[in-house]
Motif scaffolding. Structure first.
Motif, PDB file in Angstrom:
ATOM      1  N   GLY A 136      16.452  19.555  -4.109  1.00 40.35           N
ATOM      2  CA  GLY A 136      16.940  18.296  -4.679  1.00 40.35           C
ATOM      3  C   GLY A 136      18.194  17.798  -3.981  1.00 40.35           C
ATOM      4  O   GLY A 136      18.332  16.600  -3.704  1.00 40.35           O
ATOM      5  N   ASP A 137      19.114  18.715  -3.677  1.00 42.82           N
ATOM      6  CA  ASP A 137      20.327  18.326  -2.950  1.00 42.82           C
ATOM      7  C   ASP A 137      20.002  17.798  -1.557  1.00 42.82           C
ATOM      8  O   ASP A 137      20.581  16.819  -1.102  1.00 42.82           O
ATOM      9  CB  ASP A 137      21.286  19.512  -2.835  1.00 42.82           C
ATOM     10  CG  ASP A 137      21.961  19.843  -4.153  1.00 42.82           C
ATOM     11  OD1 ASP A 137      21.989  18.958  -5.032  1.00 42.82           O
ATOM     12  OD2 ASP A 137      22.449  20.975  -4.302  1.00 42.82           O
ATOM     13  N   GLY A 158      14.120  22.498 -11.203  1.00 44.11           N
ATOM     14  CA  GLY A 158      14.858  23.731 -10.950  1.00 44.11           C
ATOM     15  C   GLY A 158      15.507  24.277 -12.205  1.00 44.11           C
ATOM     16  O   GLY A 158      15.432  25.474 -12.490  1.00 44.11           O
ATOM     17  N   VAL A 159      16.132  23.393 -12.968  1.00 43.43           N
ATOM     18  CA  VAL A 159      16.747  23.822 -14.229  1.00 43.43           C
ATOM     19  C   VAL A 159      15.672  24.313 -15.202  1.00 43.43           C
ATOM     20  O   VAL A 159      15.851  25.335 -15.873  1.00 43.43           O
ATOM     21  CB  VAL A 159      17.572  22.670 -14.840  1.00 43.43           C
ATOM     22  CG1 VAL A 159      18.041  23.014 -16.236  1.00 43.43           C
ATOM     23  CG2 VAL A 159      18.750  22.334 -13.943  1.00 43.43           C
ATOM     24  N   ASP A 214      15.658  18.449  -9.201  1.00 40.40           N
ATOM     25  CA  ASP A 214      16.745  19.178  -9.862  1.00 40.40           C
ATOM     26  C   ASP A 214      16.351  19.589 -11.282  1.00 40.40           C
ATOM     27  O   ASP A 214      16.599  20.720 -11.701  1.00 40.40           O
ATOM     28  CB  ASP A 214      18.008  18.324  -9.929  1.00 40.40           C
ATOM     29  CG  ASP A 214      18.788  18.337  -8.637  1.00 40.40           C
ATOM     30  OD1 ASP A 214      18.523  19.196  -7.769  1.00 40.40           O
ATOM     31  OD2 ASP A 214      19.681  17.476  -8.487  1.00 40.40           O
ATOM     32  N   GLY A 236      14.459  28.764  -9.210  1.00 39.55           N
ATOM     33  CA  GLY A 236      15.208  27.594  -9.653  1.00 39.55           C
ATOM     34  C   GLY A 236      16.230  27.146  -8.621  1.00 39.55           C
ATOM     35  O   GLY A 236      16.412  25.943  -8.392  1.00 39.55           O
ATOM     36  N   LEU A 237      16.905  28.101  -7.976  1.00 40.71           N
ATOM     37  CA  LEU A 237      17.864  27.746  -6.927  1.00 40.71           C
ATOM     38  C   LEU A 237      17.185  27.045  -5.762  1.00 40.71           C
ATOM     39  O   LEU A 237      17.752  26.119  -5.168  1.00 40.71           O
ATOM     40  CB  LEU A 237      18.587  28.996  -6.418  1.00 40.71           C
ATOM     41  CG  LEU A 237      19.732  29.517  -7.269  1.00 40.71           C
ATOM     42  CD1 LEU A 237      20.242  30.839  -6.708  1.00 40.71           C
ATOM     43  CD2 LEU A 237      20.853  28.516  -7.352  1.00 40.71           C
ATOM     44  N   LEU A 271      16.766  23.502  -6.737  1.00 38.16           N
ATOM     45  CA  LEU A 271      18.049  22.807  -6.743  1.00 38.16           C
ATOM     46  C   LEU A 271      18.520  22.484  -5.325  1.00 38.16           C
ATOM     47  O   LEU A 271      19.060  21.396  -5.078  1.00 38.16           O
ATOM     48  CB  LEU A 271      19.096  23.638  -7.486  1.00 38.16           C
ATOM     49  CG  LEU A 271      18.862  23.760  -8.995  1.00 38.16           C
ATOM     50  CD1 LEU A 271      19.814  24.789  -9.600  1.00 38.16           C
ATOM     51  CD2 LEU A 271      19.016  22.419  -9.680  1.00 38.16           C
ATOM     52  N   ARG A 288      24.438  28.808  -1.964  1.00 38.66           N
ATOM     53  CA  ARG A 288      23.189  29.166  -2.630  1.00 38.66           C
ATOM     54  C   ARG A 288      22.384  30.168  -1.820  1.00 38.66           C
ATOM     55  O   ARG A 288      21.664  30.985  -2.383  1.00 38.66           O
ATOM     56  CB  ARG A 288      22.393  27.911  -2.934  1.00 38.66           C
ATOM     57  CG  ARG A 288      23.040  27.104  -4.040  1.00 38.66           C
ATOM     58  CD  ARG A 288      22.216  25.937  -4.452  1.00 38.66           C
ATOM     59  NE  ARG A 288      22.878  25.211  -5.534  1.00 38.66           N
ATOM     60  CZ  ARG A 288      22.550  24.011  -5.924  1.00 38.66           C
ATOM     61  NH1 ARG A 288      21.565  23.378  -5.331  1.00 38.66           N
ATOM     62  NH2 ARG A 288      23.192  23.424  -6.906  1.00 38.66           N
TER      63      ARG A 288
END
Length: 111
Positions: A66-67, A18-19, A15, A59-60, A63, A91
């Motif tokens: 990570g989820d 990604g950020v 995550d 980045g998405l 993310l 997303r």
């Protein structure tokens, strides 16, 4: 260290990556646009949108990864998987719309 803690940590690292990709991409795209504006080059806005959109897309993807890592490995409940499916669907729609904005065509269309 327990497996769940390791997986949670890996999910948080992904995550954070990604950020970081989104933030660094935005900074680089903005810097490049400012440089091109200072030299009065054409099509600055289009190039800026394309670079910024690409960094958001990448980045998405981080993310979402990570989820998925956290949901599947840490808490594989029906509610958690349902929430993950909703997040991934949202997303995915964002990714498709950003792809359309960047390239002007859907991903499955030929150039």
């Amino acid at each position: 260290m327990e497996f769940q803690h390791v997986v949670e940590l890996v999910g948080m690292v992904v995550d954070a990556m990604g950020v970081a990709v989104i933030v660094v991409g935005a900074v680089v795209a903005t810097g490049h646009a400012v440089f091109r504006l200072s030299r009065r080059q054409a099509a600055v806005y289009r190039a800026y949108r394309r670079r910024l959109g690409r960094s958001i897309l990448l980045g998405l993807e981080f993310l979402v990864a990570g989820d998925i890592i956290r949901t599947v490995a840490v808490s594989p409940t029906y509610a958690g998987v349902g929430l993950l499916a909703l997040i991934v669907a949202i997303r995915t729609v964002l990714s498709f719309s950003l792809e359309l904005e960047i390239t002007g065509r859907w991903p499955w269309q030929r150039r």
